[in-house]
Design an enzyme around this catalytic site. Structure first.
Site, mmCIF file in Angstrom:
data_model
loop_
_atom_site.group_PDB
_atom_site.id
_atom_site.type_symbol
_atom_site.label_atom_id
_atom_site.label_comp_id
_atom_site.label_asym_id
_atom_site.label_seq_id
_atom_site.Cartn_x
_atom_site.Cartn_y
_atom_site.Cartn_z
ATOM 1 N N THR A 108 0.898 -1.131 0.000
ATOM 2 C CA THR A 108 0.000 0.000 0.000
ATOM 3 C C THR A 108 0.935 1.177 0.000
ATOM 4 O O THR A 108 2.147 1.003 -0.051
ATOM 5 C CB THR A 108 -0.863 -0.113 1.276
ATOM 6 O OG1 THR A 108 -1.709 -1.217 1.121
ATOM 7 C CG2 THR A 108 -1.659 1.105 1.616
ATOM 8 N N GLU A 154 -9.487 -5.435 -3.258
ATOM 9 C CA GLU A 154 -9.707 -5.138 -1.830
ATOM 10 C C GLU A 154 -10.684 -6.094 -1.153
ATOM 11 O O GLU A 154 -10.624 -6.315 0.060
ATOM 12 C CB GLU A 154 -10.224 -3.696 -1.689
ATOM 13 C CG GLU A 154 -9.756 -3.003 -0.435
ATOM 14 C CD GLU A 154 -8.273 -2.681 -0.487
ATOM 15 O OE1 GLU A 154 -7.566 -3.076 0.444
ATOM 16 O OE2 GLU A 154 -7.809 -2.054 -1.462
ATOM 17 N N GLU A 181 -4.762 -2.959 -2.403
ATOM 18 C CA GLU A 181 -4.632 -4.207 -1.630
ATOM 19 C C GLU A 181 -3.327 -4.920 -1.960
ATOM 20 O O GLU A 181 -2.299 -4.466 -1.548
ATOM 21 C CB GLU A 181 -5.846 -5.115 -1.808
ATOM 22 C CG GLU A 181 -6.221 -5.982 -0.594
ATOM 23 C CD GLU A 181 -5.126 -6.780 0.090
ATOM 24 O OE1 GLU A 181 -4.584 -6.266 1.081
ATOM 25 O OE2 GLU A 181 -4.844 -7.926 -0.291
HETATM 26 N N1 GLU Z 1 -5.743 -4.043 2.186
HETATM 27 C C1 GLU Z 1 -4.985 -3.760 3.358
HETATM 28 C C2 GLU Z 1 -5.793 -2.972 4.347
HETATM 29 O O1 GLU Z 1 -6.699 -2.307 3.975
HETATM 30 C C3 GLU Z 1 -3.776 -2.994 3.056
HETATM 31 C C4 GLU Z 1 -2.856 -3.798 2.240
HETATM 32 C C5 GLU Z 1 -1.472 -3.328 2.293
HETATM 33 O O2 GLU Z 1 -1.048 -2.607 3.158
HETATM 34 O O3 GLU Z 1 -0.794 -3.751 1.392
HETATM 35 O O4 GLU Z 1 -5.508 -2.993 5.504
#
Ligand code: GLU
Length: 593
Positions: free
Chosen positions: A404, A443, A424
């Site tokens: 992210t 996501e 994601e």
């Molecule tokens: N989808 C994760 C979240 O919303 C984040 C993924 C990531 O940090 O790579 O917590």
């Protein structure tokens, strides 16, 4: 010194308008992990993006204008982590009202989704198959977040704010080792989609380090958003292309991968909202720590852990006891997160109760200074805190991606933004929207595919219009309403422990911000082993922690923090990683170290 500051102010004012972004050469700007000075600061993982933010601040934009410009630029240079095909959480401090507000730009499941979204013939779909599919694509929240943030707190239009990123996508930027590695890691699935292959594997191989990468399709999409507004995506032809790519992923001829389609419709896009939410607020010593409320578990989990840690004075503990308590507080708060946190529109999430000191005290009671707990530990009942009591079976922490991006900005007026955004997994669903130059998120794999503990209610099962639970923790710390610190990180569920570790190392253990960020990390998320970086495992403290019963599993890098802090004399410091992800990019408008 004053004269040289004035001179550099004048120089920057004179030079800035003469250097439109389009005129700059495509060489990579330097990566600098720390910058100190006045006039505003930006910290992100990418030098081009941070520079764009600084240019906005220099030209009179505020922190929100700069944050949106940086986010749009990261959609160009860090496209495997974030972009307009994804979502995120925007946390804003208004220096005038001294109020912290948040926007929830989390993706939503389509209207047709139910708790069996990822179940086939009674069994959950294999996780990697769910990742690379149309099924896991949530309605993107990022464009709506930009629009709402600018409308509410910004001073620039979307048109003006996204322009530098459009120019960057058109003129190109220098491919670095991280970009190259991210394509390499995803090459097998990227090659399976005609659109993704054409963009990222043009000659069948990842773009070479040092080459110039251009994304004219994304530039055109940005232009469309600038000219027509974000409804180009939520109601217009960009949206139609998104829906088409989800419902009929552009799988290359002859590919045998089972790419399941999704069921997103124009009406899902048209109904998307990025609501304002009250931030979580945790009183920690004499500080107020604000972060993201559910559907992110970031604010409640960081907050609960801080409240647990507050039961001792961390500044007086030995380094081993400090780390021991950090790991134990993380373990306990993850047990509670997994049991209680999901989208608050769909279940009754005890946000306030999770953040109460009484509840934290009832959990802190379980920590022994001489013996680590054995995970998984069971949750407590925040609505009925009883010291050392637990309720029901433990719920495991499901897997979340680790890629992210987080950006942090402060401006000359004292406004701050902490903004974490994502698609994601690294590379999201792997599906580039044909002709549009951006990747779609996956996501919805942040939902539990089936209840994590059979028989225990799971607040994170899919449902129509629901937002999957997140761990993103964009965080702002104030002292009597005044800025102290803003920070955040990528890293899936390890975001929470990373933010907690940096916060406590800075606020309690007295490390300089850049050192608190660089320090080796460990992440305990109510799992049997604590994940730890190699550098952490080699320390004498890790050995002592093993003596207390901690067990570790080695992992590469945990997180990629960016942060800014206000210095007592009114200057700002921006800080970023010294080496993780190749090092981050801290920038200041007027440098005065
Ligand atoms: N989808 C994760 C979240 O919303 C984040 C993924 C990531 O940090 O790579 O917590």
């Amino acid at each position: 010194m004053l004269r040289s500051t004035v001179a550099s102010v004048l120089a920057s004012l004179l030079i800035a308008p003469l250097l439109p972004a389009t005129a700059q050469a495509a060489t990579e700007a330097p990566r600098v992990p720390e910058a100190v000075g006045a006039g505003g600061v930006v910290s992100s993982v990418d030098p081009d993006a941070s520079q764009i933010g600084i240019d906005v601040l220099r030209r009179g934009g505020n922190a929100v204008d700069a944050a949106v410009a940086v986010a749009a630029a990261l959609g160009v240079t860090d496209p495997f982590s974030a972009g307009i095909g994804g979502g995120g959480f925007f946390v804003h401090y208004d220096a005038h009202t001294k109020k912290v507000s948040t926007l929830d730009g989390r993706e939503t499941a389509p209207a047709s989704a139910d708790e069996n979204l990822f179940v086939e013939n009674g069994s959950p779909i294999p996780f990697p198959e769910a990742v690379t599919s149309g099924l896991s694509v949530g309605v993107p929240g990022t464009p709506r977040t930009w629009q709402r943030a600018l409308q509410r707190w910004g001073t620039w239009s979307l048109d003006k704010t996204v322009r530098p990123a459009e120019d960057l996508a058109r003129r190109g930027f220098t491919v670095d080792a991280t970009f190259n590695r991210q394509v390499t890691d995803n090459a097998a699935r990227f090659a399976d989609f005609t659109s993704t292959r054409a963009l990222y594997l043009p000659d069948g191989t990842p773009p070479a380090i040092g080459s110039t990468f251009r994304n004219p399709d994304l530039a055109d999409t940005y232009r469309e958003l600038r000219e027509d507004g974000v409804n180009a995506l939520y109601r217009g032809d960009v949206g139609r292309d998104v829906v088409q790519a989800v419902r009929q992923p552009p799988v290359a001829p002859g590919v045998t991968r089972n790419v399941r389609p999704g069921d997103m419709t124009m009406s899902d896009l048209g109904g998307y909202n990025a609501p304002l939410r009250e931030p979580t607020r945790t009183r920690y010593r004499d500080l107020d720590v604000f972060s993201m409320a559910p559907p992110s578990s970031g604010g409640t989990t960081v907050g609960e852990a801080l409240n647990i840690l507050e039961t001792t004075d961390l500044s007086k503990e030995t380094q081993v006891q400090y780390l021991h308590r950090f790991l134990e507080a993380s373990r306990l708060s993850f047990a509670d997160r997994n049991r209680w946190v999901g989208d608050p529109t769909f279940s009754d999430v005890p946000t306030q109760e999770l953040l109460s000191q009484r509840f934290a005290d009832s959990r802190a009671c379980l920590i022994s200074p001489t013996q680590a707990m054995t995970s998984p530990v069971a949750p407590g009942d925040p609505r009925n805190p009883v010291p050392c009591a637990t309720v029901g079976a433990p719920a495991a922490t499901p897997y979340e991606g680790t890629d992210t991006t987080h950006l942090t900005v402060a401006d000359r007026w004292g406004n701050m933004v902490a903004y974490t955004l994502t698609i994601e997994q690294e590379g999201g669903s792997g599906i580039v929207v044909p002709g549009r130059g951006f990747l779609l998120n996956n996501e919805l794999t942040d939902f539990s595919f089936t209840p994590v503990t059979p028989g225990v209610p799971d607040p994170n099962l899919p449902d129509a219009g629901k937002r999957p639970r997140s761990s993103m923790s964009p965080t702002i710390v104030l002292h009597h309403g005044k800025p102290v610190l803003a920070l955040g990180s990528p890293g899936g569920a390890s975001i929470i422990t990373t933010v907690l570790q940096v916060l406590t190392q800075r606020l309690d253990r007295g490390l300089r911000l850049v050192d608190a960020i660089a320090a080796p990390r460990a992440s305990q998320r109510n799992g049997t082993n604590t994940q730890a970086e190699v550098a952490f495992l080699g320390t004498a403290e890790a050995e002592a922690l093993r003596g207390l019963g901690h067990t570790f599993a080695s992992t590469n890098e945990i997180g990629a923090v960016t942060a800014v802090e206000r210095l007592p004399d009114g200057r700002w410091r921006a800080a970023a990683e010294t080496s993780r992800r190749g090092g981050g990019a801290a920038r200041v408008v007027w440098s005065s170290p």
